[in-house]
Scaffold this motif. Sequence first.
Motif, PDB file in Angstrom:
ATOM      1  N   GLY A 148      -4.798  80.765  20.965  1.00  0.00           N
ATOM      2  CA  GLY A 148      -4.585  79.330  21.093  1.00  0.00           C
ATOM      3  C   GLY A 148      -4.949  78.802  22.464  1.00  0.00           C
ATOM      4  N   PHE A 149      -4.989  79.680  23.465  1.00  0.00           N
ATOM      5  CA  PHE A 149      -5.429  79.304  24.807  1.00  0.00           C
ATOM      6  C   PHE A 149      -6.941  79.509  24.964  1.00  0.00           C
ATOM      7  CE2 PHE A 149      -0.964  80.070  25.213  1.00  0.00           C
ATOM      8  CZ  PHE A 149      -0.509  79.266  26.240  1.00  0.00           C
ATOM      9  N   ALA A 150      -7.425  80.634  24.458  1.00  0.00           N
ATOM     10  CA  ALA A 150      -8.809  81.013  24.708  1.00  0.00           C
ATOM     11  C   ALA A 150      -9.817  80.246  23.860  1.00  0.00           C
ATOM     12  CB  ALA A 150      -8.988  82.516  24.489  1.00  0.00           C
ATOM     13  N   ILE A 151      -9.519  80.064  22.580  1.00  0.00           N
ATOM     14  CA  ILE A 151     -10.511  79.483  21.674  1.00  0.00           C
ATOM     15  C   ILE A 151     -10.965  78.093  22.115  1.00  0.00           C
ATOM     16  CG2 ILE A 151     -10.849  78.611  19.328  1.00  0.00           C
ATOM     17  CD1 ILE A 151      -9.351  81.068  18.316  1.00  0.00           C
ATOM     18  N   PRO A 152     -10.072  77.186  22.530  1.00  0.00           N
ATOM     19  CA  PRO A 152     -10.560  75.884  23.004  1.00  0.00           C
ATOM     20  C   PRO A 152     -11.476  75.988  24.218  1.00  0.00           C
ATOM     21  CG  PRO A 152      -8.204  75.787  22.558  1.00  0.00           C
ATOM     22  CD  PRO A 152      -8.598  77.234  22.495  1.00  0.00           C
ATOM     23  N   VAL A 153     -11.167  76.927  25.116  1.00  0.00           N
ATOM     24  CA  VAL A 153     -12.005  77.108  26.301  1.00  0.00           C
ATOM     25  C   VAL A 153     -13.365  77.684  25.920  1.00  0.00           C
ATOM     26  CG1 VAL A 153     -12.236  78.406  28.466  1.00  0.00           C
ATOM     27  CG2 VAL A 153     -10.059  77.315  27.886  1.00  0.00           C
ATOM     28  N   VAL A 154     -13.355  78.656  25.012  1.00  0.00           N
ATOM     29  CA  VAL A 154     -14.608  79.261  24.554  1.00  0.00           C
ATOM     30  C   VAL A 154     -15.548  78.199  23.993  1.00  0.00           C
ATOM     31  CG1 VAL A 154     -15.624  80.767  22.797  1.00  0.00           C
ATOM     32  CG2 VAL A 154     -13.663  81.563  24.132  1.00  0.00           C
TER      33      VAL A 154
END
Length: 240
Positions: A148-154
Motif C-alpha cells: 500500500g506504500f510502494a505501489i503508488p510510488v512505483v
Amino acid sequence: MIMELNIQVNRTCLYILLFFFAGLMIIYLGGSFSEKCAIQDTDMAYSESPLHIDVNGNKVAYYDYLPTSYSLSVLLLHGMRFSKENWKTLGTLDTLLESGYRAIAVDLPGYGDSEQSPDLSNEEFLRQFMTKLDLESTVIVSPSMSGGFAIPVVFSGRPVLSGWVPISPVSISSHKLEEYQSLQLPVLAVYGENDNQFRSQVRQTDRQTDWQTDRQTDRQTDRQTDRQTDRQTDINQTLE
C-alpha cells in the motif's frame, strides 16, 4: 520485465523465507536493476543502532547500512506483523551491505519505533522519506501490507526507481492489468502457494507480455523475409 518466483512452504516459515530470499535475489539480479555494477570497495561506514529522522513532524526510525561508495540502494519495507528489526535479525542488511549495496530498513508509520503520520498518505510518506534520505537508483522491497506504500510510488514514477520486489503485496487491485504490463521497470514478483490473486495477476501480465513479444518477433521475421525475397528478385532480374 517481470520475473516470477513461487515459494511453496507452510505458513509458519513463509515470511521468514520471503524476507531472506528477497535479499539474496536483489544481489543476484543487481545487474538487471542497474546498469552499474556493485562497487568492489567494501569499506563500510554505518551504525548498527537505529537512526531517526523527521518526516512531516513525526519521528521515523530506520537502519541505514551505508558503504563508503555504492551504485544502488535497497529500501526494505515490512508487513503488518513485522518491522525493520526483521531485516536485521535475518542478516539481510548485512548481506546487502557486504555485497556493496546501500541497505535501508524503515519502520512504517505506527509500527516499530516510528510515530504515526496522520497527515500524510502512504504514498506521500514514502516519497518524503526517500527524499529526506536522498534515495536514488533504488530498489523497493515491499512485502504484504507495505504494498500500500510502494505501489503508488512505483506507478507515479517519483522518485525514479531501479527495480521493485513485490512480495505478495496488498493493494494490487488499485491498478489495472494494462498498467502493470506497461511498467518500464525490472520487477521480481514473489508469492506463496496460496496467494492466488497476486499469482493470477503476475501470470496474466506474463502471458500478455509473451504474446506481444511473439507478435513483434513475427513482424520482424516477416520484414526480414520480405527484404531477402526482394533482394533475390532484383538479383535474378539483373542476371536475366
